[in-house]
Motif scaffolding. Structure first.
Motif, PDB file in Angstrom:
ATOM      1  N   LEU A  15      67.842  38.324  29.516  1.00  0.00           N
ATOM      2  CA  LEU A  15      66.684  38.021  30.356  1.00  0.00           C
ATOM      3  C   LEU A  15      65.587  39.060  30.151  1.00  0.00           C
ATOM      4  N   PRO A  16      64.315  38.662  30.215  1.00  0.00           N
ATOM      5  CA  PRO A  16      63.226  39.606  29.970  1.00  0.00           C
ATOM      6  C   PRO A  16      63.061  40.601  31.117  1.00  0.00           C
ATOM      7  N   ASN A  17      62.570  41.795  30.797  1.00  0.00           N
ATOM      8  CA  ASN A  17      62.317  42.803  31.827  1.00  0.00           C
ATOM      9  C   ASN A  17      61.308  42.311  32.855  1.00  0.00           C
ATOM     10  N   THR A  18      60.398  41.454  32.408  1.00  0.00           N
ATOM     11  CA  THR A  18      59.374  40.930  33.326  1.00  0.00           C
ATOM     12  C   THR A  18      60.011  40.242  34.523  1.00  0.00           C
ATOM     13  N   LEU A  19      61.063  39.464  34.288  1.00  0.00           N
ATOM     14  CA  LEU A  19      61.747  38.763  35.381  1.00  0.00           C
ATOM     15  C   LEU A  19      62.313  39.759  36.387  1.00  0.00           C
ATOM     16  N   LEU A  20      63.008  40.776  35.879  1.00  0.00           N
ATOM     17  CA  LEU A  20      63.628  41.759  36.768  1.00  0.00           C
ATOM     18  C   LEU A  20      62.571  42.586  37.491  1.00  0.00           C
ATOM     19  N   GLU A  21      61.486  42.919  36.806  1.00  0.00           N
ATOM     20  CA  GLU A  21      60.412  43.689  37.442  1.00  0.00           C
ATOM     21  C   GLU A  21      59.782  42.907  38.593  1.00  0.00           C
ATOM     22  N   LEU A  22      59.551  41.625  38.368  1.00  0.00           N
ATOM     23  CA  LEU A  22      58.966  40.805  39.428  1.00  0.00           C
ATOM     24  C   LEU A  22      59.915  40.678  40.620  1.00  0.00           C
ATOM     25  N   LEU A  23      61.197  40.487  40.342  1.00  0.00           N
ATOM     26  CA  LEU A  23      62.175  40.396  41.429  1.00  0.00           C
ATOM     27  C   LEU A  23      62.239  41.698  42.211  1.00  0.00           C
ATOM     28  N   GLN A  24      62.301  42.819  41.496  1.00  0.00           N
ATOM     29  CA  GLN A  24      62.417  44.109  42.168  1.00  0.00           C
ATOM     30  C   GLN A  24      61.148  44.477  42.926  1.00  0.00           C
ATOM     31  N   SER A  25      60.002  43.963  42.483  1.00  0.00           N
ATOM     32  CA  SER A  25      58.747  44.273  43.177  1.00  0.00           C
ATOM     33  C   SER A  25      58.716  43.684  44.580  1.00  0.00           C
ATOM     34  N   LEU A  73      51.279  34.104  43.598  1.00  0.00           N
ATOM     35  CA  LEU A  73      51.198  34.251  42.144  1.00  0.00           C
ATOM     36  C   LEU A  73      52.527  34.768  41.593  1.00  0.00           C
ATOM     37  N   ARG A  74      53.104  35.745  42.281  1.00  0.00           N
ATOM     38  CA  ARG A  74      54.398  36.285  41.851  1.00  0.00           C
ATOM     39  C   ARG A  74      55.478  35.205  41.902  1.00  0.00           C
ATOM     40  N   ALA A  75      55.476  34.408  42.970  1.00  0.00           N
ATOM     41  CA  ALA A  75      56.465  33.336  43.090  1.00  0.00           C
ATOM     42  C   ALA A  75      56.320  32.330  41.948  1.00  0.00           C
ATOM     43  N   THR A  76      55.072  32.010  41.597  1.00  0.00           N
ATOM     44  CA  THR A  76      54.848  31.073  40.492  1.00  0.00           C
ATOM     45  C   THR A  76      55.316  31.663  39.167  1.00  0.00           C
ATOM     46  N   ALA A  77      55.051  32.956  38.953  1.00  0.00           N
ATOM     47  CA  ALA A  77      55.497  33.616  37.719  1.00  0.00           C
ATOM     48  C   ALA A  77      57.018  33.596  37.616  1.00  0.00           C
ATOM     49  N   ILE A  82      62.137  31.477  35.324  1.00  0.00           N
ATOM     50  CA  ILE A  82      63.447  30.856  35.543  1.00  0.00           C
ATOM     51  C   ILE A  82      63.528  29.533  34.786  1.00  0.00           C
ATOM     52  N   PHE A  83      62.445  28.773  34.834  1.00  0.00           N
ATOM     53  CA  PHE A  83      62.420  27.502  34.105  1.00  0.00           C
ATOM     54  C   PHE A  83      62.628  27.733  32.609  1.00  0.00           C
ATOM     55  N   LYS A  84      61.969  28.731  32.058  1.00  0.00           N
ATOM     56  CA  LYS A  84      62.048  28.989  30.622  1.00  0.00           C
ATOM     57  C   LYS A  84      63.411  29.519  30.204  1.00  0.00           C
ATOM     58  N   HIS A  85      63.957  30.482  30.978  1.00  0.00           N
ATOM     59  CA  HIS A  85      65.149  31.200  30.515  1.00  0.00           C
ATOM     60  C   HIS A  85      66.457  30.634  31.060  1.00  0.00           C
ATOM     61  N   PHE A  86      66.395  29.758  32.088  1.00  0.00           N
ATOM     62  CA  PHE A  86      67.622  29.183  32.612  1.00  0.00           C
ATOM     63  C   PHE A  86      67.710  27.663  32.424  1.00  0.00           C
ATOM     64  N   ASP A  98      73.619  18.937  33.816  1.00  0.00           N
ATOM     65  CA  ASP A  98      72.238  18.439  33.849  1.00  0.00           C
ATOM     66  C   ASP A  98      71.353  19.470  34.552  1.00  0.00           C
ATOM     67  N   ARG A  99      70.754  20.345  33.763  1.00  0.00           N
ATOM     68  CA  ARG A  99      69.955  21.430  34.327  1.00  0.00           C
ATOM     69  C   ARG A  99      68.626  20.933  34.899  1.00  0.00           C
ATOM     70  N   MET A 100      68.061  19.891  34.321  1.00  0.00           N
ATOM     71  CA  MET A 100      66.783  19.389  34.823  1.00  0.00           C
ATOM     72  C   MET A 100      66.926  18.793  36.225  1.00  0.00           C
ATOM     73  N   THR A 101      68.061  18.143  36.485  1.00  0.00           N
ATOM     74  CA  THR A 101      68.303  17.628  37.834  1.00  0.00           C
ATOM     75  C   THR A 101      68.433  18.780  38.823  1.00  0.00           C
ATOM     76  N   LEU A 102      69.140  19.830  38.405  1.00  0.00           N
ATOM     77  CA  LEU A 102      69.251  21.017  39.257  1.00  0.00           C
ATOM     78  C   LEU A 102      67.876  21.637  39.482  1.00  0.00           C
ATOM     79  N   TRP A 103      67.050  21.702  38.437  1.00  0.00           N
ATOM     80  CA  TRP A 103      65.721  22.299  38.562  1.00  0.00           C
ATOM     81  C   TRP A 103      64.852  21.501  39.534  1.00  0.00           C
ATOM     82  N   ARG A 104      64.921  20.178  39.441  1.00  0.00           N
ATOM     83  CA  ARG A 104      64.178  19.344  40.387  1.00  0.00           C
ATOM     84  C   ARG A 104      64.604  19.648  41.820  1.00  0.00           C
TER      85      ARG A 104
END
Length: 657
Positions: A15-25, A73-77, A82-86, A98-104
């Motif tokens: 997972l990218p550091n950006t994801l963890l940084e946003l969560l920790q922020s 904005l942070r929530a959207t990021a 999550i959409f891209k990496h999961f 079926d990940r798309m059903t879970l995403w919906r």
């Protein structure tokens, strides 16, 4: 958790550091719009994805912040990451989930959480949104890193009468709720979010987890329910949805509010669904789904209402209902609160094995004894003797208790040794069946069953399956302990191990309300390390961290039981002194100041040219103060007076003085 995620740990997902940084922020009190924009801008792909999703491409990220606020904005990021990496990424192992059903489902629940939070006045609507977005994270992790893909797990559970989470817990030892909560804790998410994810399929009480966590959990549960009844569950097929009683307890909503929320969310979700290429049901399909859910719930209601005359049979009638013993295997997993785990298990065990009394003793390794921890019996006369039996020694004297733990197998206690006779006579039992409780790490204790002095004989052969229940109990207690530790860690500052800003704020609020309502004394002190920036500049950040640890150690050592110490931010600390008047608090602060000076003198060679000292501001409660924030501001003002007046001193300010 390694026993569940057998194909690798979370780090193996890359997972990218950006994801963890946003969560920790989300846990950093001083995070602002510029911080969030800077994190997002480090990934041009993410920045573009956020702008495309929000329709703010022309104005850029700064324009998006002005339009929607930095929390949104942070929530959207986070949503885009999550959409891209999961969701869109292919797992390392083959999976039919079926990940798309879970995403919906997750998107709908997230949007609903935001609207429900707004309706009930929950303090942070974007935190509610992120909790909804992440509430089923455990399903993705089990699918990506578990021994079997999640679709196979669901398919098996659908052939039983157990709900999916119960089946996960029985098969894996922990459900997707526990896996998700454990991961979010490791990622540094707020305690309320971790608890809401951990408990969104469980019962809970605000007095156990806190009012904020209880309300957030209820928000997720209601959003989850509203999604499922519309056919927007995390799977195409699923069992009937459940609306826990805690929802009505912690969310002051009426039926009209539910309708408004669903209408708002359905309008909002279609835009996001179109962006992500998600099939969204039309109005006719929605009506069919609502009708199916209504029929399913009505059938369950029929079973409950006409229980003695009509038994509702599951659709797959060939699958037998779990036997009482099989149901008992699930009893330890109905809660994550230790007291409830023990009660649920003993109640279920006594009913399934038809015994009059059940007791759980846990091992105290320090005292080398068994301690009576929980008792259950429907006969009040059988409860009284156990209340007087607090400890059973585990010394070298032979006894069934000792052998039960050593050999990790069942024993029948019938009074063959002096200790056994003493215990048997003390509690009024002719026999006791002892079963060891063994967890993943150690032997936790013993389940003891008996029928009193005059009840039926016990037969170990008939109690053989109790060993499986004891194993499940050991697992459940281990999970409860992990959650308790996680909860405690979430309240601590990682560097100093003092209370963090969030928890110390709660402590100040609790102390302030108590003295407001009940009277008494309360003082608050704010402390700041003098010239701390110069320490960092001269000796480096590592040495600066060591200075903060030194100050924290002195504060912990000199603060009595009625005091609480926290790191307020940077080099600032706060001390809450209950039952302490202004003069006594000032004397305490002076002792702290002198102790830090002494430490500074002892470390003079190490910090050459930078003597260690602190400035302190102190204040006390007065009826004229309307909030704890006003009290903290007063202490903070006194602190800055101490700094402006030359530092290395204590300045006090009384309210109105």
């Amino acid at each position: 958790m390694a026993s569940v995620l057998t194909q690798g740990d979370i780090a193996s997902l890359g997972l990218p550091n950006t994801l963890l940084e946003l969560l920790q922020s989300t846990r950093l009190e001083r995070t602002n719009a510029a911080d969030v924009v800077a994190i997002v801008e480090r990934s041009p792909d993410l920045a573009q994805a956020v702008l495309d999703c929000t329709g703010e491409s022309e104005r850029g990220l700064h324009g998006a912040v002005v339009q929607m606020g930095f929390n949104a904005l942070r929530a959207t990021a986070l949503e885009r990451l999550i959409f891209k990496h999961f969701i869109t990424v292919q797992p390392a192992k083959e999976s039919s989930f079926d990940r798309m059903t879970l995403w919906r489902h997750n998107l709908w629940v997230a949007c609903a959480c935001r609207h429900i939070a707004n309706q009930v006045g929950y303090g942070d609507c974007e935190e509610a949104y992120m909790t909804g977005l992440l509430h089923d994270l455990g399903k993705l992790l089990i699918d990506a890193l578990g021994a079997m893909d999640y679709a196979a797990l669901q398919e098996i559970s659908m052939r039983t009468d157990w709900d999916g989470v119960t089946y996960e817990r029985s098969l894996l030892g922990v459900g997707h709720d526990g896996v998700g909560a454990h991961t979010l804790h490791k990622w540094g998410m707020n305690t309320s979010v971790v608890l809401a994810v951990a408990l969104h399929h469980s019962r809970y009480q605000a007095k156990e987890i806190g009012q904020q966590a209880a309300q957030l959990t209820a928000i997720v549960q209601l959003a989850d329910f509203l999604a499922w009844i519309q056919g927007l569950g995390s799977t195409v097929r699923g069992q009937h949805p459940v609306l826990p009683p805690e929802v009505s307890l912690y969310l002051p909503l009426n039926r009209a509010a539910y309708a408004t929320i669903v209408e708002q969310v359905n309008g909002e979700i279609k835009r996001i669904a179109a962006h992500d290429g998600i099939d969204f049901p039309d109005s006719l399909t929605f009506n069919r789904n609502l009708l199916d859910a209504g029929i399913s719930l009505a059938r369950v209601n029929t079973e409950l209402k006409y229980d003695n005359r009509l038994k509702y049979q599951p659709k797959l009638a060939a699958v037998p209902l779990p036997s009482p013993v099989q149901e008992t295997l699930l009893a330890p997993h109905k809660s994550l609160i230790k007291k409830e785990i023990l009660h649920n298990t003993l109640e279920s065990v006594c009913a399934a094995f038809q015994v009059k009394r059940g007791v759980v003793f846990h091992v105290d390794p320090v005292k080398r004894c068994l301690v009576n921890e929980a008792i259950y019996s429907t006969d009040s006369d059988l409860l009284m003797p156990l209340k007087h039996l607090q400890e059973i020694p585990l010394n070298d004297e032979p006894s069934a208790f000792l052998e039960c733990l050593r050999q990790r197998k069942q024993f029948l206690l019938s009074g063959q040794t002096p200790l056994e006779k003493q215990v048997r006579n003390q509690i009024g039992a002719r026999q006791m069946a002892l079963t060891p409780i063994v967890g993943p790490q150690r032997a936790y204790g013993i389940i003891a069953l008996d029928n009193g002095r005059d009840g039926a004989d016990l037969n170990l052969a008939g109690l053989a399956s109790l060993t499986q229940v004891a194993h499940e109990l050991g697992m459940a207690l281990e999970h409860a302990q992990q959650l308790q530790i996680a909860n405690q860690m979430a309240h601590r500052d990682a560097l100093t191990k003092l209370y963090n800003r969030g928890r110390i704020d709660e402590i100040v609020q609790e102390a302030f309300q108590q003295v407001q309502q009940q009277g008494g004394e309360l003082s608050v002190a704010m402390l700041d390390v003098d010239f701390f920036k110069k320490f960092n500049d001269t000796f480096g950040h590592q040495m600066g961290d060591n200075v903060l640890k030194l100050v924290a150690a002195v504060l912990k050592k000199l603060t009595r039981g009625n005091g609480s110490v926290g790191r307020y931010g940077g080099e600032e600390f706060i001390v809450v002194l209950r039952d302490t008047d202004y003069r006594e608090a000032a004397r305490y602060c002076e002792r702290i100041r002198l102790a830090i000076c002494q430490v500074g003198e002892a470390m003079a060679r190490r910090y050459a040219g930078r003597p260690l000292s602190i400035s302190i501001g102190v204040t006390c409660y007065d009826a004229s103060l309307v909030s704890k924030d006003e009290m903290v501001r007063l202490a903070d003002r006194a602190l800055y007076m101490a700094k402006d007046g030359g530092r290395n001193q204590v300045i006090g300010l009384k309210p109105g003085g």
